[in-house]
Structures are given as C-alpha cells and as structure tokens.
Design a protein around this motif. Structure first.
Motif, PDB file in Angstrom:
ATOM      1  N   ALA A 242      16.489  -7.090   5.104  1.00 16.32           N
ATOM      2  CA  ALA A 242      15.374  -8.032   5.174  1.00 16.32           C
ATOM      3  C   ALA A 242      15.978  -9.425   5.048  1.00 16.32           C
ATOM      4  CB  ALA A 242      14.369  -7.773   4.052  1.00 16.32           C
TER       5      ALA A 242
ATOM      6  N   VAL B  33      14.197  -5.476   8.592  1.00 14.34           N
ATOM      7  CA  VAL B  33      12.981  -5.146   7.860  1.00 14.34           C
ATOM      8  C   VAL B  33      12.253  -6.430   7.475  1.00 14.34           C
ATOM      9  CG1 VAL B  33      12.050  -3.950   5.842  1.00 14.34           C
ATOM     10  CG2 VAL B  33      14.119  -3.089   6.938  1.00 14.34           C
ATOM     11  N   ASP B  34      10.915  -6.420   7.620  1.00 20.12           N
ATOM     12  CA  ASP B  34      10.094  -7.573   7.231  1.00 20.12           C
ATOM     13  C   ASP B  34      10.617  -8.848   7.880  1.00 20.12           C
ATOM     14  OD1 ASP B  34       7.990  -8.869   5.827  1.00 20.12           O
ATOM     15  OD2 ASP B  34       9.407  -9.543   4.301  1.00 20.12           O
ATOM     16  N   THR B  35      10.843  -8.770   9.196  1.00 21.68           N
ATOM     17  CA  THR B  35      11.467  -9.865   9.917  1.00 21.68           C
ATOM     18  C   THR B  35      10.558 -10.361  11.019  1.00 21.68           C
ATOM     19  OG1 THR B  35      13.598  -8.817   9.500  1.00 21.68           O
ATOM     20  CG2 THR B  35      13.552 -10.542  11.169  1.00 21.68           C
TER      21      THR B  35
ATOM     22  N   SER C  31      13.593  -2.850  14.533  1.00 21.55           N
ATOM     23  CA  SER C  31      13.018  -3.586  13.410  1.00 21.55           C
ATOM     24  C   SER C  31      11.633  -3.055  13.076  1.00 21.55           C
ATOM     25  CB  SER C  31      12.934  -5.085  13.730  1.00 21.55           C
ATOM     26  OG  SER C  31      12.101  -5.310  14.857  1.00 21.55           O
TER      27      SER C  31
ATOM     28  N   PHE D   1       8.747  -6.224  -2.299  1.00 20.31           N
ATOM     29  CA  PHE D   1      10.036  -5.608  -1.994  1.00 20.31           C
ATOM     30  C   PHE D   1      10.309  -4.404  -2.885  1.00 20.31           C
ATOM     31  CE2 PHE D   1      10.686  -9.944  -0.298  1.00 20.31           C
ATOM     32  CZ  PHE D   1      10.925  -9.583   1.019  1.00 20.31           C
TER      33      PHE D   1
ATOM     34  N   VAL E 273      17.381  -6.741   0.237  1.00 19.25           N
ATOM     35  CA  VAL E 273      16.118  -7.481   0.204  1.00 19.25           C
ATOM     36  C   VAL E 273      16.355  -8.837  -0.458  1.00 19.25           C
ATOM     37  CG1 VAL E 273      14.734  -5.376   0.128  1.00 19.25           C
ATOM     38  CG2 VAL E 273      15.399  -6.485  -2.015  1.00 19.25           C
TER      39      VAL E 273
ATOM     40  N   GLN F 123       9.938 -15.229   7.073  1.00 19.42           N
ATOM     41  CA  GLN F 123       8.702 -14.459   6.982  1.00 19.42           C
ATOM     42  C   GLN F 123       7.514 -15.366   6.646  1.00 19.42           C
ATOM     43  OE1 GLN F 123      11.569 -13.844   5.507  1.00 19.42           O
ATOM     44  NE2 GLN F 123      12.050 -11.662   5.402  1.00 19.42           N
TER      45      GLN F 123
ATOM     46  N   ALA G  71       8.117  -4.438  10.728  1.00 19.82           N
ATOM     47  CA  ALA G  71       7.558  -5.551   9.960  1.00 19.82           C
ATOM     48  C   ALA G  71       6.041  -5.549  10.059  1.00 19.82           C
ATOM     49  CB  ALA G  71       8.101  -6.885  10.482  1.00 19.82           C
TER      50      ALA G  71
END
Length: 338
Positions: free
Chosen positions: A128, A150-152, A162, A80, A72, A197, A164
């Motif tokens: 991430a 992740v979180d993309t 993925s 996170f 992260v 992000q 997010a």
C-alpha cells in the motif's frame, strides 16, 4: 554469498561501488559495520543493478516460500489493521503466512521493507504505497517477484495487479450527500502533501463541487492525521465568524472526524450539527461509537485484504499472469452528524 537473478552477482555490485565483496556482504547483512558514505555507495549500486541477495527471485519462481510480505503506511490506523486481518485470514485458508511491515508514511522505509522482504524470500508482495509506487514496483519487477498494489489510486498502468476502494467516487459521494442536506460552503481537511489515497478523495470531492452550481469547496490543512489534529480544526472553525464557517466538512479519515466532532460538541453542544455537518471516511468503530455518531464513507478493508491475497496467488500460479484491477465502490453510512 550466492548471486541474485540473472548475471548480477555480489562481485558486480562490489565493482560498481568500488568496494570489496566483503563490504557488500556487510551492507546487506550487518550494515552497522559499514560507514554511512560507503553504505550509500553500495546501496546505490544495488538499486542500479537490481540485485537481490540469496537467489530470492529464483526461489520465489519455483514456489519455495509460503510467506507473503505486506507493507502498509500505518498499521496503528484501524483501516490498515482490518486490511491486514483480511489478508492474514485469506492467507491462512491457503496455507500461507503474512509478514507485516509498517512504512510509517516514510518512502525510504517503504523501499527498505521491500528489499528486506525480498531477502526473506517471500513468495510475493502486497504494498500500500504512500506516494508514487513506481520505485517499489521497479525493485519487485527487476527481481521478478509477483506483487499487488493495495489501497492505491487508479493512476497505475495496466500491467499491474491492484485492489482498492474507489476514493474518487468516495469524495463525490461525500459532497453529494452534504449538498442534499443543504450545505453549500464545504471544507475538506487535507493538503498537497497527503498520501495519494487521500488526494484521490479530494479530487473526487472537488469534481463534484465544480459540477454543482452554487457550491464552494476549500481545503483546511491539518497539523496531523489523527484525533488531536481534528480537535484543533474543530476549535478553529468555532472561532471563525459564523458567516465564514463551512456548513459542511469532509474528513479524509474517521480519526480526524472524531476530533472535529468532539471539539464542536465541547464548544457549542450537539445543536451545532444543524449548522455544520460532518462526514468522515472509512466507517470505523470510532465513528459509530463517537459522542455524536458520525456519518462516514465505508470501505471494505478486510475484503480488500482478502482480494489482494487472491490476486497475488493468481500471479504466483501461472507463468503468464493476467493482471487485474479490482475496485470496490464505497458506500455512505448516514448518522447524526448530517
């Protein structure tokens, strides 16, 4: 030293870098023993050849490891932290453990963590990424290691799994809410160097503003991403002539929003929120517990972490994986600042 995947061996790396196999071994295991120039040559050869030490890829493919690597940008940020908790909880239920790495919003460290986790023979990676994920994906793909982004943002090809929250939608929701509250002169705290992000949230806010007649939206570049930077922005806004102040402000995270709100309250009292409305992002506890509770865009951070583990296990458990992208819609939580 054992060879990595395929025909790529330590001796191949040594030849490509023009050094001995012992030097390659030291770069991998004891890098402080190798001069910086030589180390860079060896690391470049490792990258070019896609070398992963200790047969990590083969070990992964037969399911030896029960550990997952999670990378992260900033583990100190509560979003996170909660994401990692969700991943750890889901992993524990499956008899797995999670190695957590913090990239410190540094691309070089991010790539180094990917290599390090591969050497530790993790069964897969959750990443991430801070900018373009292609560099870390290329390393994992070459090693034939399952991975999930992740979180993309959504600008990823279909052959990548993925999970997010939809940042573009989140930006639009924030602008729409401020418009409904009567704000027309909006500002978004951010700049071009923001992580992908955040840029996705800005793009969503920009699109909604462009489609709204009479709406103006500009960016205010922060000096950082935390509460002190928000305080400075709040003070700067109060120092503007009233006709030049934004009447709606969007912060890309709740820490910045709290800083702005604290400065506005200290300089003008709570009545200021009749003229300047503030929306944060993530809906963390600091937003709900602020001196003036802050309206925020909620992301399901723990759910994202759990889903990432589930997607990874789908990839690990089949020889012909089907890549999926899970996108959760953010929601608006209205409080006193709007």
């Amino acid at each position: 030293m054992n060879e990595s995947r395929g025909a790529v061996r330590v001796i191949d790396v040594a030849r490509a870098a023009g050094v001995s196999t012992a030097t390659v071994s030291n770069v991998i295991n004891k890098p402080d023993r190798v001069g910086a120039r030589t180390r860079r040559k060896v690391e470049r050869a490792i990258d070019d050849l896609g070398f992963v030490p200790n047969r990590a890829a083969q070990q992964l493919r037969i399911g030896v490891s029960s550990s997952v690597g999670l990378i992260v940008p900033d583990v100190s940020y509560p979003f996170f932290t909660d994401l990692a908790r969700g991943a750890e909880a889901e992993a524990a239920e499956r008899g797995l453990s999670v190695f957590l790495g913090n990239s410190d919003i540094n691309h070089g460290k991010e790539v180094g963590l990917v290599r390090s986790f591969l050497q530790q023979r993790v069964r897969g990676l959750l990443v991430a990424p801070i900018t373009d994920p292609r560099a870390v994906l290329d390393i994992a793909e070459h090693a034939e290691v399952p991975f999930v982004l992740v979180d993309t943002p959504s600008l990823i090809d279909a052959n990548v799994s993925s999970v997010a929250s939809d940042g573009f939608a989140g930006g639009r929701i924030a602008v729409r809410h401020l418009r409904e509250r009567g704000s027309t002169r909006l500002a978004f705290i951010g700049w071009d160097g923001d992580p992908a992000q955040v840029l996705e949230r800005w793009n969503g806010a920009q699109r909604e503003a462009q489609e709204t007649p009479g709406m103006a939206l500009r960016r205010i570049p922060p000096e950082g991403r935390g509460l002190p930077a928000g305080v400075n922005i709040g003070r700067a806004i109060l120092a503007m002539p009233p006709s030049e102040r934004p009447d709606g402000l969007i912060a890309p995270n709740d820490a910045l929003a709290v800083g702005v709100v604290n400065a506005l309250v200290a300089g003008a009292g709570t009545e200021v929120f009749r003229d300047i409305r503030v929306v944060g992002y993530d809906d963390l506890e600091i937003a709900s517990n602020a001196v003036v509770p802050i309206t925020s865009i909620r992301q399901s951070s723990e759910l994202i972490g759990r889903s990432a583990i589930s997607l990874l296990e789908e990839l690990v458990s089949t020889s012909e994986p089907v890549h999926r992208r899970i996108v959760y819609e953010p929601t608006l939580v209205v409080r006193s600042t709007t």
